[in-house]
Scaffold this motif. Structure first.
Motif, PDB file in Angstrom:
ATOM      1  N   ASP A  55       0.831  -1.203   0.000  1.00  0.00           N
ATOM      2  CA  ASP A  55       0.000   0.000   0.000  1.00  0.00           C
ATOM      3  C   ASP A  55       0.869   1.257   0.000  1.00  0.00           C
ATOM      4  O   ASP A  55       0.604   2.204  -0.741  1.00  0.00           O
ATOM      5  CB  ASP A  55      -0.926  -0.020   1.211  1.00  0.00           C
ATOM      6  N   ARG A  56       1.925   1.259   0.809  1.00  0.00           N
ATOM      7  CA  ARG A  56       2.842   2.411   0.860  1.00  0.00           C
ATOM      8  C   ARG A  56       3.534   2.602  -0.496  1.00  0.00           C
ATOM      9  O   ARG A  56       3.630   3.723  -1.006  1.00  0.00           O
ATOM     10  CB  ARG A  56       3.881   2.200   1.959  1.00  0.00           C
ATOM     11  N   ALA A  57       3.977   1.505  -1.105  1.00  0.00           N
ATOM     12  CA  ALA A  57       4.665   1.592  -2.401  1.00  0.00           C
ATOM     13  C   ALA A  57       3.723   2.073  -3.501  1.00  0.00           C
ATOM     14  O   ALA A  57       4.110   2.871  -4.349  1.00  0.00           O
ATOM     15  CB  ALA A  57       5.265   0.238  -2.764  1.00  0.00           C
ATOM     16  N   MET A  58       2.474   1.604  -3.482  1.00  0.00           N
ATOM     17  CA  MET A  58       1.511   2.041  -4.482  1.00  0.00           C
ATOM     18  C   MET A  58       1.192   3.526  -4.303  1.00  0.00           C
ATOM     19  O   MET A  58       1.022   4.251  -5.297  1.00  0.00           O
ATOM     20  CB  MET A  58       0.247   1.187  -4.434  1.00  0.00           C
ATOM     21  N   ALA A  59       1.100   3.998  -3.082  1.00  0.00           N
ATOM     22  CA  ALA A  59       0.866   5.430  -2.836  1.00  0.00           C
ATOM     23  C   ALA A  59       2.045   6.242  -3.371  1.00  0.00           C
ATOM     24  O   ALA A  59       1.848   7.316  -3.938  1.00  0.00           O
ATOM     25  CB  ALA A  59       0.652   5.682  -1.344  1.00  0.00           C
ATOM     26  N   HIS A  60       3.250   5.712  -3.210  1.00  0.00           N
ATOM     27  CA  HIS A  60       4.448   6.384  -3.729  1.00  0.00           C
ATOM     28  C   HIS A  60       4.404   6.461  -5.253  1.00  0.00           C
ATOM     29  O   HIS A  60       4.719   7.509  -5.838  1.00  0.00           O
ATOM     30  CB  HIS A  60       5.700   5.626  -3.265  1.00  0.00           C
TER      31      HIS A  60
END
Length: 67
Positions: A55-60
């Motif tokens: 989720d953090r990587a996709m937000a990035h």
């Protein structure tokens, strides 16, 4: 070798070009790259929360990969 020239909108759709000119294969490649990176990290640390990291990587990615 150069890129193939697209001759019609129908051909463009068949080869992955979206209405806005984006490339769905590029998006799919970015997502697969994120998953591969997470997989390598998970192998080193199997206690990590893979879903939260994804989720953090996709937000990035969605933010345009700011440094």
């Amino acid at each position: 070798m150069g890129a193939a020239k697209v001759k019609s909108p129908r051909t463009a759709r068949c080869h992955g070009a979206g209405a806005a000119g984006g490339q769905p294969r590029d998006v799919a490649g970015a997502i697969v790259g994120v998953l591969m990176a997470l997989w390598f990290d998970w192998v080193k640390n199997q206690d990590m929360d893979v879903v939260a990291e994804f989720d953090r990587a996709m937000a990035h990615l969605e933010d345009g990969l700011p440094l």
